[in-house]
Motif scaffolding. Structure first.
Motif, PDB file in Angstrom:
ATOM      1  N   VAL A   7       0.814  -1.064  -0.101  1.00 26.23           N
ATOM      2  CA  VAL A   7       0.222  -0.154   0.119  1.00 26.23           C
ATOM      3  C   VAL A   7       0.765   1.143   0.155  1.00 26.23           C
ATOM      4  O   VAL A   7       1.694   1.334   0.690  1.00 26.23           O
ATOM      5  CB  VAL A   7      -0.858   0.036   1.306  1.00 26.23           C
ATOM      6  N   GLY A   8       0.329   2.185  -1.062  1.00 24.75           N
ATOM      7  CA  GLY A   8       1.304   3.634  -1.012  1.00 24.75           C
ATOM      8  C   GLY A   8       0.552   4.544  -1.579  1.00 24.75           C
ATOM      9  O   GLY A   8       0.145   4.269  -2.853  1.00 24.75           O
ATOM     10  N   ASP A   9       0.676   5.755  -1.262  1.00 19.12           N
ATOM     11  CA  ASP A   9       0.064   6.927  -2.078  1.00 19.12           C
ATOM     12  C   ASP A   9      -1.418   6.596  -2.524  1.00 19.12           C
ATOM     13  O   ASP A   9      -1.860   7.038  -3.554  1.00 19.12           O
ATOM     14  CB  ASP A   9       0.664   7.144  -3.216  1.00 19.12           C
ATOM     15  N   GLY A  10      -2.310   5.961  -1.596  1.00 24.20           N
ATOM     16  CA  GLY A  10      -3.709   5.671  -1.829  1.00 24.20           C
ATOM     17  C   GLY A  10      -3.930   4.807  -3.132  1.00 24.20           C
ATOM     18  O   GLY A  10      -5.061   4.521  -3.393  1.00 24.20           O
ATOM     19  N   TRP A  11      -2.854   3.685  -3.156  1.00 23.15           N
ATOM     20  CA  TRP A  11      -3.007   2.787  -4.015  1.00 23.15           C
ATOM     21  C   TRP A  11      -2.660   1.432  -3.475  1.00 23.15           C
ATOM     22  O   TRP A  11      -1.820   1.624  -2.521  1.00 23.15           O
ATOM     23  CB  TRP A  11      -2.138   2.996  -5.409  1.00 23.15           C
ATOM     24  N   VAL A  12      -2.964   0.208  -3.937  1.00 23.53           N
ATOM     25  CA  VAL A  12      -2.687  -1.088  -3.463  1.00 23.53           C
ATOM     26  C   VAL A  12      -2.175  -1.912  -4.641  1.00 23.53           C
ATOM     27  O   VAL A  12      -2.948  -1.905  -5.680  1.00 23.53           O
ATOM     28  CB  VAL A  12      -3.654  -1.676  -2.601  1.00 23.53           C
ATOM     29  N   THR A  13      -1.061  -2.467  -4.705  1.00 22.27           N
ATOM     30  CA  THR A  13      -0.583  -3.650  -5.654  1.00 22.27           C
ATOM     31  C   THR A  13      -0.685  -5.184  -5.223  1.00 22.27           C
ATOM     32  O   THR A  13      -0.703  -5.495  -4.196  1.00 22.27           O
ATOM     33  CB  THR A  13       1.160  -3.318  -5.693  1.00 22.27           C
ATOM     34  N   ILE A  14      -1.707  -5.663  -6.186  1.00 25.72           N
ATOM     35  CA  ILE A  14      -2.258  -6.989  -5.808  1.00 25.72           C
ATOM     36  C   ILE A  14      -1.243  -7.973  -6.644  1.00 25.72           C
ATOM     37  O   ILE A  14      -1.440  -7.892  -8.154  1.00 25.72           O
ATOM     38  CB  ILE A  14      -3.769  -7.221  -6.428  1.00 25.72           C
ATOM     39  N   HIS A  15      -0.259  -8.472  -6.091  1.00 20.81           N
ATOM     40  CA  HIS A  15       0.414  -9.339  -6.853  1.00 20.81           C
ATOM     41  C   HIS A  15       0.964 -10.809  -6.201  1.00 20.81           C
ATOM     42  O   HIS A  15       1.907 -11.500  -6.926  1.00 20.81           O
ATOM     43  CB  HIS A  15       1.828  -8.589  -6.988  1.00 20.81           C
ATOM     44  N   ARG A  16       0.186 -11.293  -5.278  1.00 22.86           N
ATOM     45  CA  ARG A  16       0.432 -12.453  -4.615  1.00 22.86           C
ATOM     46  C   ARG A  16      -1.003 -12.972  -4.240  1.00 22.86           C
ATOM     47  O   ARG A  16      -1.838 -12.193  -3.994  1.00 22.86           O
ATOM     48  CB  ARG A  16       1.336 -12.489  -3.707  1.00 22.86           C
ATOM     49  N   ALA A  17      -1.142 -14.164  -3.906  1.00 23.96           N
ATOM     50  CA  ALA A  17      -2.236 -14.884  -3.162  1.00 23.96           C
ATOM     51  C   ALA A  17      -1.851 -16.081  -2.583  1.00 23.96           C
ATOM     52  O   ALA A  17      -0.999 -16.744  -2.772  1.00 23.96           O
ATOM     53  CB  ALA A  17      -3.189 -15.393  -4.323  1.00 23.96           C
ATOM     54  N   VAL A  18      -2.687 -16.275  -1.352  1.00 26.77           N
ATOM     55  CA  VAL A  18      -2.515 -17.607  -0.488  1.00 26.77           C
ATOM     56  C   VAL A  18      -3.018 -18.621  -1.372  1.00 26.77           C
ATOM     57  O   VAL A  18      -3.969 -18.635  -1.720  1.00 26.77           O
ATOM     58  CB  VAL A  18      -3.241 -17.373   0.795  1.00 26.77           C
ATOM     59  N   GLN A  19      -2.328 -19.650  -1.536  1.00 25.25           N
ATOM     60  CA  GLN A  19      -2.620 -20.952  -2.315  1.00 25.25           C
ATOM     61  C   GLN A  19      -3.646 -22.042  -1.447  1.00 25.25           C
ATOM     62  O   GLN A  19      -2.850 -23.140  -1.158  1.00 25.25           O
ATOM     63  CB  GLN A  19      -1.402 -21.628  -3.033  1.00 25.25           C
TER      64      GLN A  19
END
Length: 248
Positions: free
Chosen positions: A204-216
Motif C-alpha cells: 500500500v502506498g499513495d492511496g493505491w494497493v498492488t495485488i501481486h500475490r495470493a494465498v494458495q
C-alpha cells in the motif's frame, strides 16, 4: 504385445506383416488418416493413459515449484485424475480420438461423479481441460501426434447471487473493527479472498494497493504464490479502506 489392436509385434512371419498391412489399409479406407493409423505403431501406443499420468503429475509438480502454476492447481489435477479418469485410463494414449472423448463426457455427465452420481458440467469442463493439458504434454514430448478435437460441454447459465449494498453493510458491521480490513478490501476492491489474505502493508502506498500475490489454499499455513492471472494489478483505495488503515 498389442499396439492399438493392430496385431502382434514384433512381426515374425510374412503372413503377420501382410495382415498388418491389410489392417492399416482398412482403417484408412474407413476414413482414418494414414498418420493417425501409423501413430498406433509408435512405441508409445502401448502406453495407456493410466501409465503416463504419474509422470505428467510429477512434471506438474515441478512447474508448481518453479511458480508456473499453483500448488492448488496440481492438487485439483490429482483429484480429477483419481476420481474421474478411470473410464479412459486403459486407452492407449496414441489411439485417443474425439469419439472416445465424446463417450467419456457422456459417462461423466450421466454417472461419473462420486458414488455414481452425475457430474456437473463445470466439473466435466475442468477435467477435460486437465486432460487436454496432459495430451499436450505428451505431444510436446513427441509421444503422440496432433491432439484430437475436444467436445464442448454446455452448461446452464447461472445468475450469481449478489449481496445488496445494505446486506454488505450489515455483514461488515457485524465484524469486529480490528478484523474488518480484510473484508473491506474484498468488498471495495473486488479482489479474491486469497489475494486479500496475502496483502501486506508494503503493498500500500499513495492511496493505491498492488495485488501481486495470493494465498494458495484455505489453511492458516497455506503457501503464498502468484495470483490466478499471474499478473500484478494496481488498484485505488476507497475512502473507508484508507480510514481503516489509518485507524489500524
Amino acid at each position: 504385445s498389442d499396439r492399438g489392436a493392430l496385431g502382434p509385434l514384433p512381426l515374425c512371419t510374412d503372413e503377420e506383416a501382410r495382415r498388418l498391412l491389410e489392417l492399416v489399409r482398412a482403417r484408412v479406407y474407413d476414413g482414418a488418416s494414414l498418420d493417425s493409423v501409423l501413430d498406433l505403431l509408435r512405441p508409445s501406443a502401448r502406453l495407456s493413459v493410466a501409465s503416463r499420468t504419474g509422470a505428467w503429475l510429477e512434471a506438474q509438480e515441478r512447474r508448481a515449484q518453479a511458480g508456473e502454476i499453483t500448488a492448488r492447481t496440481v492438487r485439483h489435477q490429482r483429484r480429477h485424475v483419481r476420481c474421474y479418469w478411470g473410464a479412459i485410463g486403459e486407452l492407449p494414449v496414441a489411439a485417443i480420438r474425439k469419439g472416445h472423448l465424446d463417450d467419456w463426457v457422456t459417462h461423466l455427465l450421466a454417472a461419473g461423479g462420486k458414488d455414481g452420481a452425475p457430474l456437473q458440467a463445470p466439473s466435466v469442463k475442468t477435467t477435460l481441460s486437465y486432460f487436454k493439458s496432459f495430451l499436450a504434454w505428451l505431444r510436446d514430448r513427441d509421444d503422440i501426434g496432433a491432439l484430437p478435437a475436444f467436445p464442448r460441454v454446455r452448461e446452464t447459465e447461472r445468475e450469481p447471487e449478489l449481496l445488496t449494498r445494505e446486506q454488505q453493510s450489515r455483514v461488515l458491521d457485524a465484524i469486529p473493527l480490528h478484523q474488518r480490513g480484510l473484508f473491506l478490501a474484498m468488498a471495495d476492491l473486488a479482489i479474491r479472498p486469497g489475494e486479500a489474505r496475502a496483502m501486506l502493508r508494503s503493498d500500500v502506498g499513495d492511496g493505491w494497493v498492488t495485488i501481486h500475490r495470493a494465498v494458495q489454499g484455505d489453511g492458516s499455513h497455506s503457501p503464498v504464490g502468484s495470483t490466478k492471472t499471474r499478473k500484478p494489478r494496481r488498484l485505488p483505495l476507497t475512502p473507508r479502506l484508507i480510514e481503516w488503515l489509518e485507524w489500524n
